[in-house]
Design a protein around this motif. Structure first.
Motif, PDB file in Angstrom:
ATOM      1  N   ASP A 204       0.830  -1.203   0.000  1.00 32.67           N
ATOM      2  CA  ASP A 204       0.000   0.000   0.000  1.00 32.67           C
ATOM      3  C   ASP A 204       0.869   1.259   0.000  1.00 32.67           C
ATOM      4  O   ASP A 204       0.613   2.200   0.738  1.00 32.67           O
ATOM      5  N   GLY A 205       1.917   1.223  -0.826  1.00 32.99           N
ATOM      6  CA  GLY A 205       2.755   2.407  -0.973  1.00 32.99           C
ATOM      7  C   GLY A 205       3.924   2.470  -0.015  1.00 32.99           C
ATOM      8  O   GLY A 205       4.344   3.570   0.385  1.00 32.99           O
ATOM      9  N   SER A 206       4.482   1.319   0.347  1.00 32.89           N
ATOM     10  CA  SER A 206       5.604   1.287   1.289  1.00 32.89           C
ATOM     11  C   SER A 206       6.819   2.029   0.742  1.00 32.89           C
ATOM     12  O   SER A 206       7.083   2.030  -0.464  1.00 32.89           O
ATOM     13  N   THR A 207       7.577   2.625   1.681  1.00 33.83           N
ATOM     14  CA  THR A 207       8.822   3.304   1.315  1.00 33.83           C
ATOM     15  C   THR A 207      10.027   2.631   1.964  1.00 33.83           C
ATOM     16  O   THR A 207      11.149   3.136   1.854  1.00 33.83           O
ATOM     17  N   ASP A 208       9.802   1.514   2.643  1.00 30.01           N
ATOM     18  CA  ASP A 208      10.909   0.784   3.269  1.00 30.01           C
ATOM     19  C   ASP A 208      11.226  -0.464   2.437  1.00 30.01           C
ATOM     20  O   ASP A 208      10.934  -0.526   1.246  1.00 30.01           O
ATOM     21  N   ARG A 209      11.778  -1.501   3.056  1.00 32.80           N
ATOM     22  CA  ARG A 209      12.202  -2.699   2.341  1.00 32.80           C
ATOM     23  C   ARG A 209      11.135  -3.797   2.302  1.00 32.80           C
ATOM     24  O   ARG A 209      11.445  -4.944   1.967  1.00 32.80           O
ATOM     25  N   SER A 210       9.912  -3.485   2.616  1.00 30.80           N
ATOM     26  CA  SER A 210       8.865  -4.507   2.688  1.00 30.80           C
ATOM     27  C   SER A 210       8.724  -5.292   1.385  1.00 30.80           C
ATOM     28  O   SER A 210       8.643  -6.526   1.386  1.00 30.80           O
ATOM     29  N   ILE A 211       8.689  -4.599   0.262  1.00 29.18           N
ATOM     30  CA  ILE A 211       8.522  -5.272  -1.031  1.00 29.18           C
ATOM     31  C   ILE A 211       9.701  -6.193  -1.307  1.00 29.18           C
ATOM     32  O   ILE A 211       9.526  -7.330  -1.773  1.00 29.18           O
ATOM     33  N   ASP A 212      10.908  -5.744  -1.009  1.00 24.92           N
ATOM     34  CA  ASP A 212      12.098  -6.573  -1.228  1.00 24.92           C
ATOM     35  C   ASP A 212      12.051  -7.842  -0.385  1.00 24.92           C
ATOM     36  O   ASP A 212      12.493  -8.912  -0.831  1.00 24.92           O
ATOM     37  N   ILE A 213      11.529  -7.733   0.823  1.00 29.99           N
ATOM     38  CA  ILE A 213      11.422  -8.904   1.698  1.00 29.99           C
ATOM     39  C   ILE A 213      10.506  -9.948   1.071  1.00 29.99           C
ATOM     40  O   ILE A 213      10.825 -11.141   1.037  1.00 29.99           O
ATOM     41  N   VAL A 214       9.375  -9.519   0.553  1.00 32.08           N
ATOM     42  CA  VAL A 214       8.449 -10.460  -0.087  1.00 32.08           C
ATOM     43  C   VAL A 214       9.091 -11.081  -1.324  1.00 32.08           C
ATOM     44  O   VAL A 214       9.001 -12.296  -1.546  1.00 32.08           O
ATOM     45  N   ARG A 215       9.762 -10.280  -2.109  1.00 31.50           N
ATOM     46  CA  ARG A 215      10.390 -10.778  -3.338  1.00 31.50           C
ATOM     47  C   ARG A 215      11.540 -11.746  -3.065  1.00 31.50           C
ATOM     48  O   ARG A 215      11.923 -12.521  -3.942  1.00 31.50           O
ATOM     49  N   SER A 216      12.070 -11.717  -1.856  1.00 32.98           N
ATOM     50  CA  SER A 216      13.197 -12.593  -1.524  1.00 32.98           C
ATOM     51  C   SER A 216      12.760 -14.015  -1.196  1.00 32.98           C
ATOM     52  O   SER A 216      13.606 -14.905  -1.071  1.00 32.98           O
ATOM     53  N   ILE A 217      11.460 -14.258  -1.085  1.00 30.78           N
ATOM     54  CA  ILE A 217      10.958 -15.575  -0.684  1.00 30.78           C
ATOM     55  C   ILE A 217      10.800 -16.468  -1.907  1.00 30.78           C
ATOM     56  O   ILE A 217      10.243 -16.061  -2.930  1.00 30.78           O
ATOM     57  N   ASP A 218      11.275 -17.689  -1.777  1.00 33.17           N
ATOM     58  CA  ASP A 218      11.298 -18.634  -2.894  1.00 33.17           C
ATOM     59  C   ASP A 218      10.263 -19.734  -2.671  1.00 33.17           C
ATOM     60  O   ASP A 218      10.576 -20.822  -2.180  1.00 33.17           O
ATOM     61  N   ASP A 219       9.019 -19.438  -3.006  1.00 35.24           N
ATOM     62  CA  ASP A 219       7.942 -20.422  -2.882  1.00 35.24           C
ATOM     63  C   ASP A 219       6.820 -20.012  -3.834  1.00 35.24           C
ATOM     64  O   ASP A 219       6.375 -18.854  -3.793  1.00 35.24           O
ATOM     65  N   PRO A 220       6.343 -20.918  -4.685  1.00 35.32           N
ATOM     66  CA  PRO A 220       5.322 -20.551  -5.679  1.00 35.32           C
ATOM     67  C   PRO A 220       3.975 -20.182  -5.061  1.00 35.32           C
ATOM     68  O   PRO A 220       3.122 -19.605  -5.749  1.00 35.32           O
TER      69      PRO A 220
END
Length: 295
Positions: free
Chosen positions: A41-57
């Protein structure tokens, strides 16, 4: 394409400190046929990167748009994108008990008449340690009793059938009280229930502030004045509104006196030794669970 039975939906905004542990609690679930849909919802921290770092379909990050549309809009977005037959709500700074999804799914499959099921809740302190509990009634009539005072469903703990969420979308104009508005609007055509177990763990002591309380109360007043006059009459609706204004004033006084803990003291109950031990056991299971990360 894999067809999950359960969609777990988590909107997030600047939750880099808690988001990975929240997701960890989903990987700790005893039930595994799920997808986890996350929407920023418009994060400016590393939240999106944390989600993208997860390896599970089973992890699905909806394409970020950089906008801050607030909770109701993001929850509607999750419903629209869901592939499951059921949707489980969750906030990005809380934890789900390892048996939460399994037990809520079993309840809805057994009780075909129920549309929405919630649970009791453990309250965690700033050290993520169980300190209190919130107990809610189990049956529909008790849940909606005095409904304009508050419907006894813990929003982030609920699971519902996908058809119900599609029929009753969140009102995106209602801010900070979107759950209350949804329950009031849907209650006449729905059946609610709560499982009498503590299947949700909330870090509420970290977020319970005067500002948020005041905004929630003001939003609730608008909901009461929108739906109340037709159902309970204008006089009783005004009385409920006045009570909420008085609560805001009381919270302000307590905050000025340096007693913010009193804001929640009457809302929560103390844990028994057995409940404390059970909560700690659930937390240990979650902490030991590995989240698969991309190399």
């Amino acid at each position: 394409m894999h067809k999950p039975l359960i969609t777990i939906g988590i909107p997030f905004f600047n939750c880099e400190k808690s988001l990975l542990d929240t997701i960890r609690s989903i990987f700790a679930q005893t039930y595994s046929n799920w997808e986890l849909v996350l929407v920023d919802d418009g994060s400016t921290d590393r939240s999106i990167d944390i989600v993208r770092s997860i390896d599970d379909p089973r992890i699905r990050l909806l394409p970020p748009d950089g906008k801050n549309l607030k909770l109701a809009a993001r929850l509607n977005q999750i419903t629209q994108e869901s592939r499951g037959d059921y949707i489980a709500r969750m906030d990005a700074d809380d934890l789900s008990h390892p048996e939460r999804i399994e037990k809520q799914l079993s309840f809805l499959q057994t009780h075909k008449e129920v549309d929405v099921v919630g649970t009791n809740m453990y309250i965690l302190n700033e050290q993520t340690w169980p300190v209190k509990k919130l107990v809610v009634p189990q049956d529909h009539d008790s849940i909606i009793k005095n409904k304009f005072r508050g419907i006894k469903l813990i929003h982030a703990s609920v699971m519902a059938r996908i058809e119900w969420f599609r029929q009753f979308r969140y009102d995106e104009k209602t801010i900070r009280c979107e759950d209350f508005e949804l329950w009031i609007r849907s209650a006449p055509r729905s059946v609610f229930a709560n499982i009498p177990e503590y299947l949700y763990l909330c870090n509420e002591f970290q977020v319970f502030t005067l500002s948020k309380i005041a905004k929630s109360k003001q939003s609730a007043i608008k909901v009461v004045m929108k739906y109340g006059p037709e159902e309970i009459g204008i006089l009783r609706s005004v009385c409920w509104a006045v009570i909420r204004y008085l609560q805001i004033a009381a919270y302000a006084v307590l905050t000025m006196l340096g007693l913010p803990s009193l804001l929640v003291r009457n809302r929560y109950q103390a844990l028994t030794q057995q409940e404390s031990a059970q909560a700690k056991q659930a937390l240990e299971i979650i902490k030991k669970t590995q989240v698969p990360l991309k190399i």
